[in-house]
Motif scaffolding. Structure first.
Motif, short mmCIF file in Angstrom:
data_model
loop_
_atom_site.label_atom_id
_atom_site.label_comp_id
_atom_site.label_asym_id
_atom_site.label_seq_id
_atom_site.Cartn_x
_atom_site.Cartn_y
_atom_site.Cartn_z
N SER A 152 45.14 16.07 -1.53
CA SER A 152 44.49 15.35 -2.63
C SER A 152 45.48 14.96 -3.73
O SER A 152 45.12 14.26 -4.67
CB SER A 152 43.34 16.18 -3.20
N GLN A 153 46.72 15.43 -3.62
CA GLN A 153 47.77 15.02 -4.57
C GLN A 153 48.77 14.08 -3.88
O GLN A 153 49.88 13.89 -4.40
CB GLN A 153 48.52 16.24 -5.12
N CYS A 154 48.38 13.50 -2.78
CA CYS A 154 49.28 12.63 -1.99
C CYS A 154 50.04 11.65 -2.88
O CYS A 154 49.45 11.00 -3.74
CB CYS A 154 48.45 11.85 -0.96
N GLY A 180 49.36 6.03 -8.77
CA GLY A 180 49.59 7.46 -8.95
C GLY A 180 50.94 7.75 -9.57
O GLY A 180 51.72 6.83 -9.85
N GLY A 181 51.21 9.02 -9.82
CA GLY A 181 52.49 9.42 -10.38
C GLY A 181 52.45 10.84 -10.86
O GLY A 181 51.41 11.50 -10.82
N PRO A 182 53.59 11.34 -11.34
CA PRO A 182 53.68 12.76 -11.69
C PRO A 182 52.96 13.13 -12.98
O PRO A 182 52.71 14.31 -13.23
CB PRO A 182 55.19 12.98 -11.84
N GLU A 187 48.96 7.16 -13.85
CA GLU A 187 49.62 8.17 -13.01
C GLU A 187 48.68 9.30 -12.59
O GLU A 187 48.94 10.48 -12.83
CB GLU A 187 50.87 8.73 -13.71
N LYS A 188 47.56 8.90 -11.96
CA LYS A 188 46.64 9.90 -11.41
C LYS A 188 47.23 10.48 -10.12
O LYS A 188 48.29 10.07 -9.67
CB LYS A 188 45.29 9.25 -11.15
N GLY A 189 46.47 11.42 -9.52
CA GLY A 189 46.90 12.03 -8.26
C GLY A 189 46.62 11.12 -7.08
O GLY A 189 46.56 9.90 -7.22
N ASP A 230 40.31 1.73 -9.60
CA ASP A 230 41.72 1.33 -9.50
C ASP A 230 42.65 2.46 -9.93
O ASP A 230 43.81 2.50 -9.53
CB ASP A 230 41.96 0.08 -10.36
N LEU A 231 42.16 3.40 -10.73
CA LEU A 231 42.99 4.55 -11.11
C LEU A 231 43.32 5.40 -9.90
O LEU A 231 44.37 6.04 -9.84
CB LEU A 231 42.26 5.43 -12.14
#
Ligand SMILES: [Zn+2]
Ligand SMILES: [Zn+2]
Length: 385
Positions: free
Chosen positions: A101-103, A110-112, A119-121, A129-130
Motif C-alpha cells: 500500500s506504500q508502492c 506519490g512521494g516520500p 506526495e501520497k502513498g 488524483d491524489l
C-alpha cells in the motif's frame, strides 16, 4: 459501459463512459460481478478527499477476467478474481518489504513526503488524483494494472459475497488487529462498529483475543457487531463515559489494544464547517484521543480509520506518559489476502453477514444516499453491475 461517476461534492451518478482498454502489458480488464461502497468513498463524496474532475469510484470489487495484457501470464480470460484495493507494482522497495500500500511506482502523484495535498502513498482504485488517478470498480468493467501481482483467483464453490470483502475491509480489519500484536487473552476495544470495525472484531477473535468490545454512536450498528462478531458493545454518549466503562471492565487499567476504525469522520461537523480540507488544521482527533485514554499503559493503539488532515491538539503528552505504541496506515492487503482467503474457504470466518443492502449498479447513486445517511439500518451495500 455504465459506471458510478463522481462529478463534484455530493454529486455522483451512473453514466455511460468509455470502456477501459489494455494500456500496459501488465494490465487486465475485469468484468465486475460484485462491488461494494466503502466508508472511505464517502470522504470523496463529501469533499474531504478532494477530486477536481470526473472519476469512476470504487475500490472494493471482484469479477471475471475479460482480457489480459502480454505481460500477464498467471491469469486468463474467464478466471474469477477478487482484487486488492491498493494498486501495487509488486517489484519496488515497498512492495518487496511487505508494504504494497506504500508502492512507489503505482502513484504518479506519490512521494516520500505524505503531504496534505501532495506526495501520497501508493495508489488505490477509484480514489482520486491524489492516489493515482485510476478509475474504480463501481462499473461494468475496470482496468487492473499490475494484474500479475494484485488479483487473486477465487477457489471454486465460494460465492461473490463470501469473498468480496477480501478486497478491503477484512484485510483492513485484520491489519488493525495484527498491528495490535494480539497473542491471546487480550481485551480489544474497537472504536466504530461499521464494516471495518466489525471485521476488526472478527479478526481479533481469530487471533485469540479474550474480550472484544465495539463502541459506536448507532445502536443498530452495535446490534450488527454483536450478532456478526459476538462483540460486547458500548453505545457512545461521550468520551468520558466510554473511557470509564472500558476501565471498569479492565480492573481500572484500560484495554490492551484500542483500534480506531472511525478516523476523521468523527469530526465531520467540524470538517463541514471548514468546508475544505485544505485549510483545516484545528481541533482534536476525537476518536484517536479516546483510544489513547481508553488504552492501558504500555498498550497499543492501532488506526485504520482514515486521517487526511493535520490536527493541532494531538495528545502527545498522553501517548508519551503511558508508553503507548501507535500504528496506522492503509492496509497492506496483498500480504494478508491469501491467508484470509483460506480462512474463508475453511469456514473459519463468515464475511457476508454484514451485508444489509443489495442493489443493481444502476441504483448506485441512491445506494450512496442510503449509506451516507445511515438510512434503513444500512451497514454495507453491495452493487451488482
Ligand atoms: Zn474500502
Ligand atoms: Zn510497488
Amino acid at each position: 459501459m455504465k459506471a458510478l461517476v463522481f462529478h463534484k461534492i455530493n454529486d455522483v451518478s451512473v453514466d455511460n463512459v468509455d470502456d477501459p482498454k489494455i494500456e500496459q502489458p501488465r494490465d487486465a480488464i475485469i468484468r465486475v460481478t460484485s462491488t461494494a461502497i466503502c466508508g472511505s468513498d464517502l470522504h470523496i463524496l463529501d469533499g474531504f478527499v478532494p477530486q477536481m474532475r470526473d472519476m469512476v469510484l470504487g475500490h472494493e470489487f471482484m469479477g471475471i477476467v475479460e482480457e489480459v495484457g502480454s505481460g500477464v501470464t498467471n491469469l486468463k480470460k474467464g478466471d474469477r478474481v477478487v482484487v486488492p484495493f491498493p494498486v501495487s507494482c509488486g517489484t519496488c522497495f515497498f512492495c518487496n518489504n511487505k508494504w504494497p500500500s506504500q508502492c512507489e511506482n503505482s502513484n504518479p502523484n506519490g512521494g516520500p513526503d505524505g503531504g496534505l495535498m501532495t506526495e501520497k502513498g501508493g495508489a488505490a482504485f477509484g480514489y482520486t488524483d491524489l492516489y493515482g488517478s485510476y478509475n474504480g470498480g463501481q462499473a461494468e468493467y475496470v482496468r487492473v494494472p499490475y494484474a500479475d501481482f494484485g488479483p487473486r483467483i477465487v477457489p471454486d464453490g465460494l460465492t461473490d459475497e463470501q469473498v468480496l470483502f477480501l478486497s478491503d475491509i477484512f484485510p483492513t480489519g485484520w491489519a488493525a488487529a495484527d498491528w495490535g500484536r494480539i497473542k491471546g487473552g487480550e481485551t480489544v476495544a474497537i472504536f466504530g462498529a461499521g464494516p471495518v470495525g466489525i471485521m476488526a472484531a472478527k479478526s481479533a477473535w481469530l487471533m485469540g483475543a479474550g474480550r472484544v468490545i465495539n463502541i459506536d454512536l448507532q445502536q443498530y450498528r452495535l446490534d450488527k457487531a454483536k450478532q456478526s462478531a459476538k462483540s460486547e458493545t458500548i453505545l457512545w454518549e461521550n468520551e468520558q463515559q466510554v473511557v470509564e466503562i472500558i476501565r471498569s471492565m479492565t480492573e481500572g487499567r484500560g484495554a490492551d489494544v484500542c483500534i480506531d476504525a472511525v478516523g476523521m469522520e468523527a469530526d465531520r461537523s467540524l470538517l463541514e464547517k471548514a468546508k475544505a480540507v485544505v485549510n483545516f488544521e484545528k481541533g482534536t482527533p476525537k476518536v484517536l484521543e479516546a483510544c489513547l485514554r481508553a488504552v492501558r499503559r504500555g498498550g497499543i493503539v492501532s488506526v485504520v480509520g482514515v486521517y487526511g488532515s493535520p490536527f493541532d491538539n494531538f495528545p502527545i503528552h498522553r501517548w508519551f506518559d503511558k508508553g503507548v505504541t501507535l500504528m496506522g496506515a492503509q492496509a497492506p492487503v496483498h500480504i494478508y489476502i491469501d491467508h484470509l482467503m483460506k480462512l474463508v474457504q475453511e469456514g473459519k470466518v463468515v464475511l457476508d453477514d454484514i451485508i444489509t443492502h443489495r442493489l443493481p449498479l444502476s441504483e448506485a447513486a441512491h445506494a450512496y444516499d442510503i449509506f451516507k445517511n445511515k438510512e434503513d439500518n444500512c451497514v454495507k451495500v453491495v452493487l451488482k453491475p
